[in-house]
Design a protein around this motif. Structure first.
Motif, PDB file in Angstrom:
ATOM      1  N   UNK B 224      57.861  -5.690  39.658  1.00  0.00           N
ATOM      2  CA  UNK B 224      58.900  -4.730  39.253  1.00  0.00           C
ATOM      3  C   UNK B 224      60.187  -4.989  40.027  1.00  0.00           C
ATOM      4  N   UNK B 225      61.304  -4.677  39.382  1.00  0.00           N
ATOM      5  CA  UNK B 225      62.592  -4.728  40.090  1.00  0.00           C
ATOM      6  C   UNK B 225      62.589  -3.646  41.174  1.00  0.00           C
ATOM      7  N   UNK B 226      63.240  -3.941  42.291  1.00  0.00           N
ATOM      8  CA  UNK B 226      63.201  -3.005  43.409  1.00  0.00           C
ATOM      9  C   UNK B 226      63.944  -1.696  43.127  1.00  0.00           C
ATOM     10  N   UNK B 227      64.757  -1.692  42.065  1.00  0.00           N
ATOM     11  CA  UNK B 227      65.420  -0.423  41.720  1.00  0.00           C
ATOM     12  C   UNK B 227      64.780   0.230  40.497  1.00  0.00           C
ATOM     13  N   UNK B 228      63.543  -0.191  40.204  1.00  0.00           N
ATOM     14  CA  UNK B 228      62.868   0.355  39.016  1.00  0.00           C
ATOM     15  C   UNK B 228      62.685   1.871  39.105  1.00  0.00           C
ATOM     16  N   UNK B 229      62.306   2.330  40.270  1.00  0.00           N
ATOM     17  CA  UNK B 229      62.054   3.774  40.396  1.00  0.00           C
ATOM     18  C   UNK B 229      63.323   4.531  40.787  1.00  0.00           C
ATOM     19  N   UNK B 230      63.512   5.680  40.170  1.00  0.00           N
ATOM     20  CA  UNK B 230      64.643   6.537  40.533  1.00  0.00           C
ATOM     21  C   UNK B 230      64.426   7.140  41.904  1.00  0.00           C
ATOM     22  N   UNK B 231      63.168   7.299  42.227  1.00  0.00           N
ATOM     23  CA  UNK B 231      62.813   8.007  43.449  1.00  0.00           C
ATOM     24  C   UNK B 231      61.499   7.433  43.966  1.00  0.00           C
ATOM     25  N   UNK B 303      63.535   9.836  35.824  1.00  0.00           N
ATOM     26  CA  UNK B 303      62.625   9.282  34.820  1.00  0.00           C
ATOM     27  C   UNK B 303      61.396   8.623  35.418  1.00  0.00           C
ATOM     28  N   UNK B 304      61.542   8.101  36.629  1.00  0.00           N
ATOM     29  CA  UNK B 304      60.441   7.329  37.213  1.00  0.00           C
ATOM     30  C   UNK B 304      60.330   7.624  38.698  1.00  0.00           C
ATOM     31  N   UNK B 305      59.175   8.073  39.097  1.00  0.00           N
ATOM     32  CA  UNK B 305      58.960   8.413  40.506  1.00  0.00           C
ATOM     33  C   UNK B 305      57.725   7.673  41.018  1.00  0.00           C
ATOM     34  N   UNK B 330      48.246   5.397  49.550  1.00  0.00           N
ATOM     35  CA  UNK B 330      47.931   5.167  48.143  1.00  0.00           C
ATOM     36  C   UNK B 330      49.143   5.572  47.310  1.00  0.00           C
ATOM     37  N   UNK B 331      49.481   4.752  46.331  1.00  0.00           N
ATOM     38  CA  UNK B 331      50.666   5.037  45.521  1.00  0.00           C
ATOM     39  C   UNK B 331      50.297   5.287  44.068  1.00  0.00           C
ATOM     40  N   UNK B 332      51.013   6.217  43.446  1.00  0.00           N
ATOM     41  CA  UNK B 332      50.873   6.430  42.001  1.00  0.00           C
ATOM     42  C   UNK B 332      52.257   6.651  41.419  1.00  0.00           C
ATOM     43  N   UNK B 333      52.470   6.054  40.262  1.00  0.00           N
ATOM     44  CA  UNK B 333      53.772   6.180  39.593  1.00  0.00           C
ATOM     45  C   UNK B 333      53.669   7.211  38.484  1.00  0.00           C
ATOM     46  N   UNK B 334      54.601   8.168  38.536  1.00  0.00           N
ATOM     47  CA  UNK B 334      54.667   9.188  37.493  1.00  0.00           C
ATOM     48  C   UNK B 334      55.990   9.010  36.761  1.00  0.00           C
ATOM     49  N   UNK B 335      55.941   9.093  35.463  1.00  0.00           N
ATOM     50  CA  UNK B 335      57.168   8.897  34.694  1.00  0.00           C
ATOM     51  C   UNK B 335      57.346  10.012  33.687  1.00  0.00           C
TER      52      UNK B 335
END
Lengths: 342, 342
Positions: B224-231, B303-305, B330-335
């Motif tokens: 993923x691009x390093x700026x993919x997540x808004x937060x 939009x993406x955390x 542990x990481x989880x992505x919520x969108x």
């Protein structure tokens, strides 16, 4: 794949590539001594504390399972483990040694089958290449944490159980039809059952209703004939809990043939004196499932085994606060794998 | 579906049908007070012990999540939970109240995302209808277990953190395209990282390298691009750990824009005095993930955390035995889920 209310079928037949079990001195006196990969004659295992001995036991059990699988630790996708210590510290330290992605679980003495169920789910869902699942218990560490320091020499009632000193680990992977590896075909996740018992020296009685609940749920969810399994191994119920489970089956017309039932807590020590009602602890069902059962399946002596691992989810604090003992049982079915690809 | 070395993609976009967060008095003073479904003004919550208060908090959080989902407890296939108490007793007692099939987990303060990752995996693999995952921590119960009884009035260094009193729960189910429910798209399972720190009053510093390891693994596994997540919300690192994480990113050329980083331990209390470096505890990342983040996603403000929940896997005993602190994240992505079916 969800089946019924609370069970998983694993249509791809995930296979148990390797297992390892390592025990202590008391386990070496029992009838299953030959099923262990290694037996320590020294309960301390040359460590400075019981906790360190427990941790080392899990470390070396995992190393043995990896070695037997012909893998290196870098091959393992996830390590799923838990134990009886506060904050499952033995497992977390083993995960540190292993340096692999780690999911901590807790099911007290049912941890073995919670781990095997989750590992099989991940393999079946194409979500891991190799999953190692393991657990451990150590007699003196558990006595120190849960009951009295053994140095007090307190007497115990005949319903008490002896915590097994053993580590058990299994590596599960996708079925490629190779070798003679046992497969995991089904699992049932248990509910917490609490009949109001409070006596930590009679855990078998507290856990038997949980084993019964999971057993009945398993047969219901899969609509299996009651004689489907050659062997149903509960545990660690011990002699007292085992008898209660048989009575519950009779009272509720669950016609599993009586001679199909065994209990890990009874199997591990046989007729050794001093263990009261039998063995207990995370290492009890784990050592039977990953030692005895594997050999039985590999050698074709049995074809289908249901392991119903039971756990008493108490903590020393909840006991001191006069709470009852919540219990649970998780079941996983292991079958002879020879020639059976998904 | 396994992606890279240690991550899961969830192509079916499991959706978070409902969440609930319930807090205590200190949480009501913080800037996220409005994000809680309920705030207790009494830390004891009319219970006889801190442990009972913690347990009740998880009970009512789960009840609230079920109510908000418009379900009854019979609808839930599995309950996945863990907490900081010895033998995760709060979760096991909640599982008893809920009477649903239960999988106990332990990841200390990373438990929230361990649970969400497993819940999403099960839904994505068609292995459950509804999975509820929850966790809880209680300031006074944690102080009693891990540090000093608060009655001693011991002073703490500025690197210490304040255990959040909060329960957080989420119900995950298959995406049917309905409503405006956030979705879980990815997860990364962490490895245990132990940099040799031993000070339980500086957990942020101990945990920051674990957060960094999981963060880098996540971007690597998904390319993923390093700026993919808004937060990207870490936590509970607190101010001290947060600064270390930013430094690690700079030193290792991980160009995530600095303003995308937040830390749950800092967010939950803002500038309240008395909390030293910030919040901690299972309830810290859980209340931010299941309160603040849900609203942000539902209202389309982000939009993406990526939530990177960190845990210090120590026990009071390992600390007393002068062990170092093994840490994990542990990481989880919520969108944002609106209009996005699988």
């Amino acid at each position: 794949m969800l089946v019924g209310y609370q069970s998983w079928a694993f249509p791809s037949n995930p296979m148990i590539l390797s297992t390892a079990v390592i025990g202590g001195p008391m386990e070496g006196r029992g009838p299953l001594a030959d099923e262990f990969d290694l037996l320590h004659s020294d309960l301390r295992m040359q460590q400075k504390s019981w906790e360190q001995a427990e941790r080392m036991l899990l470390d070396e059990t995992c190393a043995k399972a990896i070695e037997k699988a012909g893998l290196s630790k870098d091959n393992i996708t996830f390590f799923i483990a838990g134990d009886l210590m506060n904050q499952i510290i033995s497992s977390s330290f083993a995960a540190r040694t292993l340096s692999m992605p780690y999911l901590g679980i807790f099911g007290a003495c049912s941890t073995s089958m919670e781990g095997l169920a989750l590992a099989s789910l991940m393999i079946d869902a194409d979500s891991a290449r190799y999953v190692m699942t393991g657990t451990v218990s150590h007699n003196a560490a558990a006595e120190k944490h849960y009951r009295y320091p053994t140095e007090y020499g307190a007497q115990k009632p005949p319903t008490a159980q002896w915590t097994v000193t053993a580590g058990g680990a299994a590596i599960v992977t996708a079925n490629d039809g190779s070798g003679n590896h046992p497969i995991v075909t089904r699992a049932t996740v248990g509910r917490v059952i609490d009949m109001g018992l409070t006596d930590p020296f009679n855990m078998g009685a507290a856990m038997a209703p949980a084993a019964f609940d999971t057993l009945v749920s398993h047969f219901r969810d899969f609509d299996l004939a009651y004689d489907y399994y050659d062997l149903i191994i509960t545990g660690d119920l011990g002699k007292v809990g085992h008898r209660i489970l048989l009575d519950l089956c009779e009272q509720h017309d669950v016609p599993v043939p009586r001679d199909r039932f065994k209990d890990a807590g009874m199997m591990v020590y046989g007729d050794i004196p001093d263990v009261w009602s039998g063995g207990s602890g995370c290492g009890c069902s784990a050592s039977v499932a990953y030692g005895y059962v594997q050999r039985q399946l590999r050698e074709g002596r049995v074809n289908r085994v249901l392991m119903v691992a039971t756990g008493a989810l108490l903590s020393p604090i909840s006991y001191q606060q006069k709470e009852t003992i919540p219990c649970i049982a998780h079941a996983a079915a292991m079958e002879r794998g020879e020639g059976r690809k998904s």
